[in-house]
Design a protein around this motif. Structure first.
Motif, mmCIF file in Angstrom:
data_model
loop_
_atom_site.group_PDB
_atom_site.id
_atom_site.type_symbol
_atom_site.label_atom_id
_atom_site.label_comp_id
_atom_site.label_asym_id
_atom_site.label_seq_id
_atom_site.Cartn_x
_atom_site.Cartn_y
_atom_site.Cartn_z
ATOM 1 N N GLY A 44 18.540 31.706 -40.399
ATOM 2 C CA GLY A 44 18.042 32.628 -41.416
ATOM 3 C C GLY A 44 19.148 33.115 -42.334
ATOM 4 O O GLY A 44 18.957 33.246 -43.540
ATOM 5 N N GLY A 45 20.314 33.399 -41.761
ATOM 6 C CA GLY A 45 21.455 33.820 -42.573
ATOM 7 C C GLY A 45 21.856 32.755 -43.579
ATOM 8 O O GLY A 45 22.116 33.061 -44.748
ATOM 9 N N LEU A 46 21.898 31.516 -43.127
ATOM 10 C CA LEU A 46 22.219 30.412 -44.037
ATOM 11 C C LEU A 46 21.179 30.295 -45.150
ATOM 12 O O LEU A 46 21.532 30.114 -46.320
ATOM 13 N N VAL A 47 19.903 30.400 -44.771
ATOM 14 C CA VAL A 47 18.834 30.318 -45.769
ATOM 15 C C VAL A 47 18.973 31.457 -46.786
ATOM 16 O O VAL A 47 18.852 31.237 -47.992
ATOM 17 N N MET A 48 19.253 32.658 -46.311
ATOM 18 C CA MET A 48 19.396 33.798 -47.225
ATOM 19 C C MET A 48 20.581 33.609 -48.170
ATOM 20 O O MET A 48 20.480 33.922 -49.361
ATOM 21 N N VAL A 49 21.685 33.122 -47.650
ATOM 22 C CA VAL A 49 22.855 32.875 -48.507
ATOM 23 C C VAL A 49 22.500 31.839 -49.572
ATOM 24 O O VAL A 49 22.794 32.032 -50.764
ATOM 25 N N LEU A 50 21.839 30.750 -49.168
ATOM 26 C CA LEU A 50 21.444 29.721 -50.132
ATOM 27 C C LEU A 50 20.469 30.269 -51.169
ATOM 28 O O LEU A 50 20.642 30.035 -52.369
ATOM 29 N N PHE A 51 19.429 30.996 -50.728
ATOM 30 C CA PHE A 51 18.476 31.576 -51.670
ATOM 31 C C PHE A 51 19.190 32.525 -52.628
ATOM 32 O O PHE A 51 18.900 32.545 -53.829
ATOM 33 N N GLY A 52 20.128 33.325 -52.115
ATOM 34 C CA GLY A 52 20.885 34.243 -52.962
ATOM 35 C C GLY A 52 21.692 33.509 -54.013
ATOM 36 O O GLY A 52 21.682 33.888 -55.195
ATOM 37 N N ALA A 89 0.971 32.249 -49.216
ATOM 38 C CA ALA A 89 0.830 31.179 -48.232
ATOM 39 C C ALA A 89 1.411 29.852 -48.713
ATOM 40 O O ALA A 89 1.900 29.060 -47.896
ATOM 41 N N LEU A 90 1.381 29.609 -50.008
ATOM 42 C CA LEU A 90 1.866 28.328 -50.534
ATOM 43 C C LEU A 90 3.289 28.388 -51.086
ATOM 44 O O LEU A 90 3.793 27.394 -51.590
ATOM 45 N N ASN A 91 3.924 29.529 -50.965
ATOM 46 C CA ASN A 91 5.285 29.681 -51.469
ATOM 47 C C ASN A 91 6.268 29.191 -50.411
ATOM 48 O O ASN A 91 6.384 29.791 -49.341
ATOM 49 N N LEU A 95 7.490 31.054 -46.746
ATOM 50 C CA LEU A 95 7.385 30.455 -45.414
ATOM 51 C C LEU A 95 8.764 30.196 -44.818
ATOM 52 O O LEU A 95 8.984 30.439 -43.622
ATOM 53 N N GLY A 96 9.695 29.731 -45.637
ATOM 54 C CA GLY A 96 11.057 29.500 -45.141
ATOM 55 C C GLY A 96 11.699 30.777 -44.639
ATOM 56 O O GLY A 96 12.376 30.791 -43.605
ATOM 57 N N TRP A 97 11.484 31.864 -45.368
ATOM 58 C CA TRP A 97 12.022 33.164 -44.971
ATOM 59 C C TRP A 97 11.461 33.581 -43.613
ATOM 60 O O TRP A 97 12.202 33.978 -42.716
ATOM 61 N N LEU A 99 10.014 31.809 -41.297
ATOM 62 C CA LEU A 99 10.320 30.896 -40.194
ATOM 63 C C LEU A 99 11.778 31.016 -39.745
ATOM 64 O O LEU A 99 12.130 30.485 -38.696
ATOM 65 N N THR A 100 12.590 31.701 -40.515
ATOM 66 C CA THR A 100 14.012 31.817 -40.168
ATOM 67 C C THR A 100 14.408 33.286 -40.042
ATOM 68 O O THR A 100 14.214 33.897 -39.012
ATOM 69 N N ALA A 101 14.952 33.854 -41.105
ATOM 70 C CA ALA A 101 15.474 35.231 -41.056
ATOM 71 C C ALA A 101 14.389 36.250 -40.716
ATOM 72 O O ALA A 101 14.618 37.154 -39.911
ATOM 73 N N GLY A 102 13.213 36.119 -41.304
ATOM 74 C CA GLY A 102 12.139 37.064 -41.034
ATOM 75 C C GLY A 102 11.751 37.090 -39.567
ATOM 76 O O GLY A 102 11.552 38.160 -38.975
ATOM 77 N N SER A 103 11.649 35.913 -38.962
ATOM 78 C CA SER A 103 11.329 35.843 -37.526
ATOM 79 C C SER A 103 12.424 36.493 -36.694
ATOM 80 O O SER A 103 12.126 37.200 -35.726
ATOM 81 N N ALA A 104 13.657 36.248 -37.064
ATOM 82 C CA ALA A 104 14.771 36.845 -36.311
ATOM 83 C C ALA A 104 14.712 38.372 -36.381
ATOM 84 O O ALA A 104 14.913 39.054 -35.372
#
Length: 180
Positions: A44-52, A89-91, A95-97, A99-104
């Motif tokens: 999730g941290g990696l995903v957040m850094v990439l999205f940022g 639902a289709l974004n 969903l990526g958020w 499934l990763t950081a949000g779940s954590a």
């Protein structure tokens, strides 16, 4: 519809998130563990850094788009509540958020207790509601509410915060074991 579309879109968005929250918490009770949360925090941290970084990279280009022209072409004929469900639902970022950081985050709160999960959800939804009302208001008022330069700065700021929160998850994933 103006700013009033925001709360309706929020309700659709919250319905979608409620489903994800329940799935995360229901699944957490059977296989929750510190190692799993640590792995999810890192991913999730990696995903957040990439999205940022993507947000920062596209800030200048995005801020130059004509919000008023886009808003006039926006078709919400399905209604704002179904639009909130569908767009959430289709974004893929949504969903990526989750499934990763949000779940954590939800799993960490779950370890602290169900009241911590409820407090997190309430705070999260207040932020979502405020954001969606602000977006609906800005779409209805266009450039008279926010200049392109201000929009660009907001995108830089949001992208920076997202990347910093991602770094926080990456640097503190081992601290999860202290919560158990």
């Amino acid at each position: 519809m103006g700013w009033k579309a925001g709360p309706s879109v929020f309700i659709g968005h919250a319905m979608t998130e409620s489903t994800l929250f329940m799935l995360i918490v229901a699944g957490a009770s059977s296989f929750i563990g510190v190692n799993l949360i640590s792995y999810m925090a890192v991913i999730g941290g990696l995903v957040m850094v990439l999205f940022g970084f993507f947000m920062i990279k596209s800030a200048k280009e995005t801020s130059k788009k004509d919000i008023s022209a886009s808003a006039s072409k926006l078709d919400l004929s399905v209604g704002p509540l179904p639009a909130g469900i569908v767009t959430s639902a289709l974004n893929p970022m949504f969903l990526g958020w989750w499934l990763t950081a949000g779940s954590a985050i939800v799993l960490q709160q779950y370890l602290a207790g169900i009241f911590a999960v409820i407090a997190f959800i309430a705070g999260h939804w207040l932020a979502d509601l405020g954001f969606l009302v602000a977006v609906a208001s800005s779409f209805s008022r266009g450039k008279e509410l926010i200049s392109q330069r201000t929009h660009e700065r907001v995108l830089y700021l949001c992208g920076g915060f997202m990347a910093l929160f991602g770094l926080f998850f990456l640097l503190n994933y081992k601290n999860v074991s202290a919560m158990v």
